[in-house]
Design an enzyme around this catalytic site. Structure first.
Site, PDB file in Angstrom:
ATOM      1  N   ARG A 224       0.769   0.649   9.391  1.00 53.97           N
ATOM      2  CA  ARG A 224       2.378   0.591   9.244  1.00 53.97           C
ATOM      3  C   ARG A 224       2.725   1.932   9.911  1.00 53.97           C
ATOM      4  NH1 ARG A 224       2.603  -4.023   8.267  1.00 53.97           N
ATOM      5  NH2 ARG A 224       3.411  -4.940   6.545  1.00 53.97           N
ATOM      6  N   HIS A 272       4.645  -5.450  16.853  1.00 50.18           N
ATOM      7  CA  HIS A 272       4.095  -5.767  15.396  1.00 50.18           C
ATOM      8  C   HIS A 272       3.516  -7.397  15.610  1.00 50.18           C
ATOM      9  CE1 HIS A 272       4.672  -5.395  10.810  1.00 50.18           C
ATOM     10  NE2 HIS A 272       3.628  -5.955  11.074  1.00 50.18           N
TER      11      HIS A 272
HETATM   12  P1  NAP Z   1      -6.105  -3.770   1.272  1.00 46.34           P
HETATM   13  O1  NAP Z   1      -7.041  -4.523   1.327  1.00 46.34           O
HETATM   14  O2  NAP Z   1      -5.280  -3.445   0.131  1.00 46.34           O
HETATM   15  O3  NAP Z   1      -6.671  -2.354   1.903  1.00 46.34           O
HETATM   16  C1  NAP Z   1      -6.259  -1.110   1.838  1.00 46.34           C
HETATM   17  C2  NAP Z   1      -7.099   0.065   2.005  1.00 46.34           C
HETATM   18  O4  NAP Z   1      -6.360   1.245   2.054  1.00 46.34           O
HETATM   19  C3  NAP Z   1      -8.264   0.190   0.917  1.00 46.34           C
HETATM   20  O5  NAP Z   1      -9.283   0.577   1.408  1.00 46.34           O
HETATM   21  C4  NAP Z   1      -7.919   1.145   0.218  1.00 46.34           C
HETATM   22  O6  NAP Z   1      -8.491   2.163  -0.557  1.00 46.34           O
HETATM   23  C5  NAP Z   1      -7.089   2.046   1.114  1.00 46.34           C
HETATM   24  N1  NAP Z   1      -6.155   3.263   0.805  1.00 46.34           N
HETATM   25  C6  NAP Z   1      -4.778   2.862   0.086  1.00 46.34           C
HETATM   26  N2  NAP Z   1      -4.377   4.071  -0.122  1.00 46.34           N
HETATM   27  C7  NAP Z   1      -5.239   4.969   0.042  1.00 46.34           C
HETATM   28  C8  NAP Z   1      -5.418   6.560  -0.052  1.00 46.34           C
HETATM   29  N3  NAP Z   1      -4.098   7.027  -0.585  1.00 46.34           N
HETATM   30  N4  NAP Z   1      -6.299   7.410   0.606  1.00 46.34           N
HETATM   31  C9  NAP Z   1      -7.153   6.355   1.189  1.00 46.34           C
HETATM   32  N5  NAP Z   1      -7.156   5.107   1.135  1.00 46.34           N
HETATM   33  C10 NAP Z   1      -6.271   4.386   0.876  1.00 46.34           C
HETATM   34  O7  NAP Z   1      -5.167  -3.779   2.626  1.00 46.34           O
HETATM   35  P2  NAP Z   1      -5.372  -4.735   3.748  1.00 46.34           P
HETATM   36  O8  NAP Z   1      -5.420  -6.276   3.397  1.00 46.34           O
HETATM   37  O9  NAP Z   1      -6.728  -4.331   4.397  1.00 46.34           O
HETATM   38  O10 NAP Z   1      -4.177  -4.554   4.861  1.00 46.34           O
HETATM   39  C11 NAP Z   1      -4.016  -3.250   5.159  1.00 46.34           C
HETATM   40  C12 NAP Z   1      -2.514  -3.147   5.709  1.00 46.34           C
HETATM   41  O11 NAP Z   1      -2.558  -3.352   7.257  1.00 46.34           O
HETATM   42  C13 NAP Z   1      -1.469  -3.731   5.139  1.00 46.34           C
HETATM   43  O12 NAP Z   1      -0.937  -2.810   4.061  1.00 46.34           O
HETATM   44  C14 NAP Z   1      -0.336  -3.752   6.219  1.00 46.34           C
HETATM   45  O13 NAP Z   1       0.404  -2.761   6.341  1.00 46.34           O
HETATM   46  C15 NAP Z   1      -1.114  -3.760   7.373  1.00 46.34           C
HETATM   47  N6  NAP Z   1      -1.009  -5.217   8.073  1.00 46.34           N
HETATM   48  C16 NAP Z   1      -0.534  -4.747   9.400  1.00 46.34           C
HETATM   49  C17 NAP Z   1      -0.458  -6.225  10.337  1.00 46.34           C
HETATM   50  C18 NAP Z   1       0.274  -6.301  11.618  1.00 46.34           C
HETATM   51  O14 NAP Z   1       0.354  -7.418  12.482  1.00 46.34           O
HETATM   52  N7  NAP Z   1       0.211  -4.932  12.353  1.00 46.34           N
HETATM   53  C19 NAP Z   1      -0.790  -7.386   9.759  1.00 46.34           C
HETATM   54  C20 NAP Z   1      -1.412  -7.365   8.340  1.00 46.34           C
HETATM   55  C21 NAP Z   1      -1.510  -6.235   7.719  1.00 46.34           C
HETATM   56  P3  NAP Z   1      -9.459   1.378  -1.854  1.00 46.34           P
HETATM   57  O15 NAP Z   1     -10.496   0.330  -1.205  1.00 46.34           O
HETATM   58  O16 NAP Z   1     -10.097   2.428  -2.669  1.00 46.34           O
HETATM   59  O17 NAP Z   1      -8.014   0.495  -2.635  1.00 46.34           O
END
Ligand code: NAP
Length: 309
Positions: A224, A272
Site C-alpha cells: 500500500r 495497482h
Molecule cells: P495478511 O495475510 O493479513 O498479512 C499481513 C502481514 O503483515 C502479516 O504477516 C502481518 O503480521 C504483517 N503485519 C501487519 N502489521 C504489522 C506490523 N505492525 N509490523 C510488522 N508486520 C505487520 O495480508 P495479505 O493477504 O498478505 O495482504 C497484504 C497486503 O497486500 C494487503 O493488506 C494489501 O494492502 C496488499 N495487496 C495489494 C494488491 C495489489 O494489487 N497491489 C493486491 C492484494 C493485496 P502477522 O503475521 O504477525 O499478523
C-alpha cells in the site's frame, strides 16, 4: 432463502454473478443474489470498498460483510460497520502476486534493464550472481508475503521476512518486532513490501529505515502507498542510496499526473495491477463463508478490527 447483496462496482457484477451462483449451488446454499435488495432483508454483503455501500447501519440483520479485497483499510474504521468483516484470501490473488513479485525481483536480480534499455552498440558483459547469493527481504509474512517468499526460496533466493508476531516458514529467516525489522533491512538488496496499511505500518519505509538498507538496494511495493514516506524515498532515490523502486500502490490513486514519481528516472510506476481477486476462486471463498455463517461456524479470514487487518 439467504439474501446476498452484491455491493461492488456495477461492472464487476458481470464477472462475479455467474461464479458466485455456481459456488452457492455447489455449496448447497439457497441464495437470492442481487445488486439491489432492501437493506433490512440482507443476510450477507459481498463488498468492495469502491462499491455503493458506505453506511452499514440500515443492514440490521446482516450476519457478515465479505470483502472481495485483501486490503481492508478503507472499511476497517467505518463506525457504522458493526457486523463481522472478512477479507479476501484467494488462491488466484496469491498466484498473481507471486508472479508479479517474482517478475520484478528477477528484473532487479538479473539487471535486465542494462540490456533491455541499451541505446548503444557496446558488448558489455555483466554476469549476475546466482539467486542463492542475492538477499531479498519481505516485509509482511501473511498470505501474500509468505506465498512470494516460498516462490523466491524455490528459485534459491536468500529470503528474510518480517511480521508482527513471530513466524516460522521453511527456508525463510523470519523476524519480527523493531529489532527484526532492522535485521531484515540491513541485508535486503531487494526489499518487497507486503504489509497492510494500518496506523502501525504507516511510513514503515522512512528516512531512518531507508538508511538501514544496503547502498544500491531496490524497493518493490505492491502493498500500500501509505507504507512509504514518499519524500524520504525520493530523497534516497536521488542520492542513489536506493538505486530503483517499483511502485504499484500510492496514497492517491490514480497517481496524479504531476506526482514526482512519474518523472523520477529510477522509479517504475505500475497502476495497482500487481494482483487482483479472481472471481472463479474468490466465489468459492465467499460461498464457504456464507455456509459457515449459516451453520454457526466461525468465519474464515475474519478481520481483527483493532489491529486494522
Ligand atoms: P495478511 O495475510 O493479513 O498479512 C499481513 C502481514 O503483515 C502479516 O504477516 C502481518 O503480521 C504483517 N503485519 C501487519 N502489521 C504489522 C506490523 N505492525 N509490523 C510488522 N508486520 C505487520 O495480508 P495479505 O493477504 O498478505 O495482504 C497484504 C497486503 O497486500 C494487503 O493488506 C494489501 O494492502 C496488499 N495487496 C495489494 C494488491 C495489489 O494489487 N497491489 C493486491 C492484494 C493485496 P502477522 O503475521 O504477525 O499478523
Amino acid at each position: 432463502m439467504i439474501n446476498v447483496l452484491f455491493a461492488a462496482r456495477p461492472e464487476r457484477w458481470d464477472t462475479y454473478e455467474a461464479p458466485l451462483r455456481t459456488a452457492f449451488a455447489k455449496a448447497g446454499l439457497d441464495v437470492t443474489l442481487s445488486t439491489d435488495l432492501p437493506p433490512a432483508e440482507v443476510d450477507y454483503i459481498v463488498y468492495a470498498p469502491n462499491g455503493p455501500v458506505t453506511d452499514f447501519s440500515p443492514y440490521t440483520r446482516t450476519k457478515g460483510v465479505l470483502s472481495l479485497w485483501a486490503g481492508v483499510e478503507k472499511i476497517v474504521g467505518n463506525a457504522t460497520l458493526t457486523q463481522p468483516l472478512t477479507r479476501m484470501v484467494d488462491e488466484g490473488l496469491a498466484e498473481g502476486m507471486v508472479e508479479w513479485v517474482t517478475g520484478h525481483v528477477l528484473r532487479y536480480h538479473l539487471d535486465m534493464d542494462q540490456d533491455i534499455c541499451r541505446q548503444d552498440s557496446e558488448w558489455q558483459v555483466h554476469i549476475p550472481p546466482l539467486a542463492r547469493h542475492r538477499k531479498v527481504g519481505i516485509l509482511g509474512l501473511g498470505e501474500l508475503g509468505t506465498a512470494c517468499a516460498r516462490a523466491l526460496t524455490a528459485l534459491n533466493f536468500d529470503v528474510a521476512g518480517w511480521s508482527r508476531s513471530p513466524k516460522s516458514v521453511d527456508s525463510i529467516a523470519c523476524h519480527h518486532g523493531a529489532e527484526g525489522l532492522e535485521a531484515v533491512l540491513g541485508q535486503s538488496e531487494i526489499l518487497v513490501l507486503l504489509l497492510p496499511a494500518t496506523p502501525a505500518t504507516e511510513n514503515t519505509l522512512n528516512a531512518q529505515t531507508l538508511a538501514k538498507l544496503p547502498k544500491g538496494a531496490r524497493v518493490v511495493n505492491p502493498g500500500r502507498g501509505e507504507l512509504i514516506d514518499d519524500d524520504a524515498l525520493l530523497a534516497a532515490l536521488n542520492t542513489g542510496h536506493i538505486a530503483h523502486a517499483t511502485l504499484d500502490v500510492f496514497r492517491i490513486e490514480p497517481l496524479p499526473t504531476d506526482h514526482p514519481y512519474w518523472a523520477q528516472p529510477n522509479v517504475t510506476v505500475t497502476p495497482h495491477i500487481a494482483s487482483e481477486t479472481r472471481p472463479g476462486t474468490a466465489a468459492k471463498v465467499i460461498a464457504e463463508n456464507i455456509r459457515r455463517g449459516e451453520a454457526g461456524e466461525p468465519f474464515l479470514y475474519l478481520v481483527d478490527r483493532a489491529a486494522g487487518y
